[in-house]
Enzyme design. Sequence first.
Site, PDB file in Angstrom:
ATOM      1  N   GLU A  98      42.984  48.380  55.335  1.00  0.00           N
ATOM      2  CA  GLU A  98      41.715  47.835  54.884  1.00  0.00           C
ATOM      3  C   GLU A  98      40.994  47.398  56.154  1.00  0.00           C
ATOM      4  O   GLU A  98      41.275  46.352  56.714  1.00  0.00           O
ATOM      5  CB  GLU A  98      41.881  46.628  53.957  1.00  0.00           C
ATOM      6  CG  GLU A  98      40.530  46.195  53.397  1.00  0.00           C
ATOM      7  CD  GLU A  98      40.337  44.690  53.266  1.00  0.00           C
ATOM      8  OE1 GLU A  98      39.420  44.288  52.547  1.00  0.00           O
ATOM      9  OE2 GLU A  98      41.068  43.909  53.900  1.00  0.00           O
TER      10      GLU A  98
ATOM     11  N   ASP B  60      46.101  44.386  54.536  1.00  0.00           N
ATOM     12  CA  ASP B  60      44.927  43.553  54.301  1.00  0.00           C
ATOM     13  C   ASP B  60      44.284  43.151  55.633  1.00  0.00           C
ATOM     14  O   ASP B  60      44.977  42.765  56.577  1.00  0.00           O
ATOM     15  CB  ASP B  60      45.379  42.291  53.540  1.00  0.00           C
ATOM     16  CG  ASP B  60      44.215  41.448  53.049  1.00  0.00           C
ATOM     17  OD1 ASP B  60      43.434  41.947  52.232  1.00  0.00           O
ATOM     18  OD2 ASP B  60      44.092  40.286  53.483  1.00  0.00           O
TER      19      ASP B  60
END
Length: 534
Positions: A260, A201
Amino acid sequence: TASGDWWRDAVIYQVYVRSFADSDGDGVGDLRGVRERLPHLARLGVDAVWLTPFYVSPQADGGYDVADYRAVDPLFGDLADADDLVRAAHALGLRVIVDVVPNHTSDQHPWFRAALAGEPGARERYHFHPGRGAAGAQPPNDWESVFGGPAWSRTPDGQWYLHLFAPEQPDLNWEHPEVAEEFASVLRFWLDLGIDGFRVDVAHGMVKAPGLPDLGHGAQATLIGTQPLPFFDQDGVHEIHRSWRRLLDSYEGPRIGVAEAWAPSSERLALYVRPDELHQAFNFRFLKCPWDAEGMRTVIDESLAATTSVGAPTTWVLSNHDVVRHVTRYGGGARGLARARAAALLMLALPGSAYVYQGEELGLPEVLDLPDAARKDPAFLRSAGQDGLRDGCRVPIPWSGAQPPYGFGPGGSWLPQPAGWDGLSVAAQTGDPHSTLELYRAALELRRALPGLGAPEAGWAQTAGEAGSEDGAPGPTGMRWLPAPEGVLLFTRPGFACTFNTRPTPVELPAPGRPVLSSAPVETDGRTVLLPPD
Ligand code: GLC
């Protein structure tokens, strides 16, 4: 693909755990629910499952605010459920990727509680700074949170801490050695449990520019942007990724990492997938691309050129838990669905790896009329008056039955499901040859049967230029564009061709061969094909 390279052309299915399947009737999806529904994913024909965060969390941001990285939140089950799920997936031939959230913790993480309590040294693991102006009443710099408002919050004793996202998500200071040590240990914990990789993330955010310089122009932190920002895409993040790659490689595998990373260009994104860094990075360019043949071709060419040049496969993403579902982005209704079906076949015909977000295989639209009181997205809650962008794509999956919760679980569902989703349920679509679910199944079956589909061709490791020129030889990805009328894309992959009509009207083309699969009925007399609109 050889199993060592399984990730290069893998189709990876994103499970947003709280909205997938609820086994215990509390209206929130859970790990047992996922396990019980794994046969759906095996029948669908995907290679791997990515599970969004299920760790202990106050759920200020759907679990992307982690208070204990090594434990399962009771909402979602316990460690034994995680273990069972991984084993059951492996038994079905599905690999399992889990989220890791290293940019920030929850404000309820023991480290942040210690920092607030004034424990010596504890604030150094985060970004605590005195404010500016009289009595330090102004934030240390002008950065804004991705969710709106200043990226800084003040503690009762007057210091400020940085949070690029919600105030409940304080950013970690990756210069601090204990932060790196702790995350290496967290990665080991889940790798030891048998998971096949991590979705990292905010992988572009862990390192901030030295001195935390002002933006100077009041610009807001946008995830999708092309301007360089002092809190995203700093060169220092690559050192962290390299150390993670070494850690992943120390396990039998390959165990993979997917970043990401919102980089300002395809070239900057390619840096994240150099051979000694993470294996994949999400390529979000289709999310920003309207229904337009030229624009889509540019996305395809530039995406392939950028990552192929470093020997990594491109990834394709049409939807995820952070954006409006593509049925709706493409216009909604029957037309949006027709386009989404065509886009799915386009994506699955391209070289590289593809991500499928839960529900897109059902053709689910965005739910646009959620009552404000039901919304949970901090992006909505913090920017009153603006549209909440991320709840409408997180509405729980309809599995069966005539009314809500459509088999999602024995109770209700944490976000209300619309009336009329019975026809979109897995049960309703199974066996219907015209359904979107059967289209995805057929496409994924073809992808396995035709080695050319999706497969990265020989030459991955070579330096690439173009994805293939109009009448030249195929590029290093085995892809070649052919001339086509305006609004139409036509390209070859080894053994087949793909045509894609963005026009609102039918288009006649010379038949490139026998139609094997189409998103809408195609007429052919053997010499020409009539491509339907959209
Ligand atoms: C990523 C996640 C998003 C989350 C944010 C903060 O962008 O996809 O859902 O809100 O990170 O962790």
